[in-house]
Structure formats: structure tokens, C-alpha cells
Design an enzyme around this catalytic site. Structure first.
Site, mmCIF file in Angstrom:
data_model
loop_
_atom_site.group_PDB
_atom_site.id
_atom_site.type_symbol
_atom_site.label_atom_id
_atom_site.label_comp_id
_atom_site.label_asym_id
_atom_site.label_seq_id
_atom_site.Cartn_x
_atom_site.Cartn_y
_atom_site.Cartn_z
ATOM 1 C CG ASP A 66 -0.356 -0.433 2.535
ATOM 2 O OD1 ASP A 66 1.048 -0.151 2.760
ATOM 3 O OD2 ASP A 66 -0.940 -0.954 3.378
ATOM 4 C CG ASN A 134 -9.031 -0.993 12.070
ATOM 5 O OD1 ASN A 134 -7.836 -1.815 11.651
ATOM 6 N ND2 ASN A 134 -9.373 -0.085 11.419
ATOM 7 C CG HIS A 136 -5.657 -1.964 8.904
ATOM 8 N ND1 HIS A 136 -5.857 -0.674 9.331
ATOM 9 C CD2 HIS A 136 -4.539 -2.415 8.871
ATOM 10 C CE1 HIS A 136 -4.788 -0.183 9.570
ATOM 11 N NE2 HIS A 136 -3.671 -1.095 9.113
ATOM 12 C CD GLU A 141 -8.636 1.084 7.566
ATOM 13 O OE1 GLU A 141 -8.452 0.408 8.772
ATOM 14 O OE2 GLU A 141 -8.245 1.957 7.782
#
Length: 246
Positions: A66, A134, A136, A141
Site C-alpha cells: 500500500d 482494528n 486491517h 479496513e
């Protein structure tokens, strides 16, 4: 799924570097899928030492997960900059065999398609992952749907807050990124997910012990045939002792 727990992140990074070395030695033209963030630093530090001790990386291709949208390559918090600083400036991987999404591309849709084409041409042998607080992986996400292909993503509040520590102010954290999709991640021949620190203990436990669910993207790794979870004792603290080898 294999779980390995180490005393320190440095010990864990050395183990992951040894796994990556085996791929580099065994595969004629190895492709490594790489991650950014502080979790991956112990791996890169050890891998650079391996190269300095004689490991030849000249046949290796790398594909990063990414990149932030809106930061130039030269920005100290861009993932291009991070990868150069942590790895590429120190090893003999040819520059034309290094691939990172272009977050400054004028046409982001075309950039996503270009990146998917790169992944198709260079199937990943060994994929490094971190995990967000979280859940990811990459910048995939939590959502109702997990997109399979490279795409533009709106970063969650949790991700922005977590990454703010790398910037002077939270307002400087990019709100969007380009990320490899979950299909490319799952198509990697071997996956290693690294997580360190007490703040990752709860999400690690939910990702590898709970149900596979889109609001914990890392849980999808339970479906992969060859995954190794590499932890330190803090990140493993919410796992039953029977579930890992220390």
C-alpha cells in the site's frame, strides 16, 4: 495456521528473515510481498544483515501492499521513503524489480489497474503482513465487503489516530490510501503476519480465534493454507498457552 511467540520483536524479526531467506534460496525468481510500519522494522533490520552476510537478492522482486494518497515519494512518512530507508537503499534488489503503489498518480483508477497487472505477472511467494488495531491488513479496513482487487480506501478513524504518532499533528495524516486487495494477499503462497505489543493483543486474539468476518479483515487469513503468526509475549498475552509454541 502456525503461531510462534518470541521474547522480543528483534528475535521475531530474525525468525521471519530466516523464513524469507529460505524462499529466496529455494525459488528461482522469488517475489516478496512487503509491508510498512514499525512492526516490520525488526524483519528488515535482520534481512539487511543477511544480505550483508552474503544473501543474494538480485533475483528478487518486491511488491508492497500500500501507499498513502497525496504524499510525494520524498515525504518522510510516505511508504516509498520508508522502504528506501529500511531496506532498498541497503540491499542489491534492482530498482526495476521494486513495486510500490503510486499515491501521487493523476489517475488513481488506472494506477490500481496497473498494480493489479503487476501482481498478476509476479505471483507472490512470501507475503509479510502487519495488523492494525482494528484488524486491517494492508489498508483493507473493516467493512461490510472486503474488496478483492487493488483499490482506493478511505482510512478509518482508528487507523488515522494510530498513524498520527508518525506525524506532527493528526491533521497531517492522509485520509486515503491505495491498497492491495484481499484476493492478492490470499493468493500468496506463504503468509507471515507479525504483531508486537500489548495494544495488539486483543485484535490478534479475535483475528485468529474468532469467526471469519469482514469487520476483522485479518480473520480471513484463517482460510489460507500456509500462515504463520509471529508475536512477542505482549501481543500473545490474550491467547491460551495451548495455542502457541513459545
Amino acid at each position: 495456521m502456525k503461531i510462534r511467540v518470541f521474547e522480543t520483536p528483534s528475535d521475531a524479526g530474525l525468525y521471519v528473515a530466516a523464513l524469507a531467506e529460505r524462499v529466496v534460496l529455494d525459488v528461482p525468481n522469488p517475489v516478496l510481498g512487503l509491508a510498512t510500519g514499525s512492526t516490520s522494522c525488526p524483519f528488515y533490520q535482520a534481512f539487511v544483515k543477511f544480505e550483508k552476510c552474503g544473501l543474494d537478492l538480485s533475483r528478487t522482486t518486491t511488491i508492497n501492499l500500500d501507499e498513502y494518497i497525496g504524499l510525494p515519494d520524498t515525504h518522510p512518512q510516505s511508504y516509498h521513503y520508508f522502504m528506501n530507508e529500511q531496506l532498498f537503499d541497503h540491499v542489491n534488489i534492482p530498482r526495476d524489480q521494486i513495486f510500490i503503489p503510486d499515491g501521487a498518480a493523476a489517475d488513481l483508477h488506472a494506477e490500481c489497474e496497473r498494480y493489479d497487472d503487476i501482481i498478476r505477472k509476479h505471483p507472490i511467494d512470501f507475503q509479510i503482513l502487519g495488523i492494525g488495531v482494528n484488524g486491517h491488513i494492508g489498508f483493507n479496513e473493516p467493512n461490510d465487503l472486503l474488496l478483492s482487487r487493488t483499490h482506493v480506501v478511505e482510512l478509518s478513524h482508528d487507523t488515522i489516530a494510530s498513524n498520527a504518532r508518525f506525524f506532527t499533528d493528526v491533521s497531517e495524516v492522509p485520509r486515503k490510501a491505495i491498497t492491495m486487495g484481499v484476493q492478492a494477499i490470499l493468493q500468496a503462497r506463504q503468509i507471515v503476519l507479525m504483531a508486537f505489543g500489548k495494544e495488539k493483543a486483543h485484535i490478534v486474539s479475535r483475528a485468529i480465534q474468532g469467526e471469519v468476518r469482514t469487520d476483522i479483515p485479518a480473520s480471513i487469513l484463517q482460510l489460507h493454507r500456509d500462515v504463520t503468526i509471529v508475536l512477542d509475549k505482549l501481543s500473545a498475552s490474550e491467547l491460551p498457552h495451548a495455542e502457541y509454541i513459545a
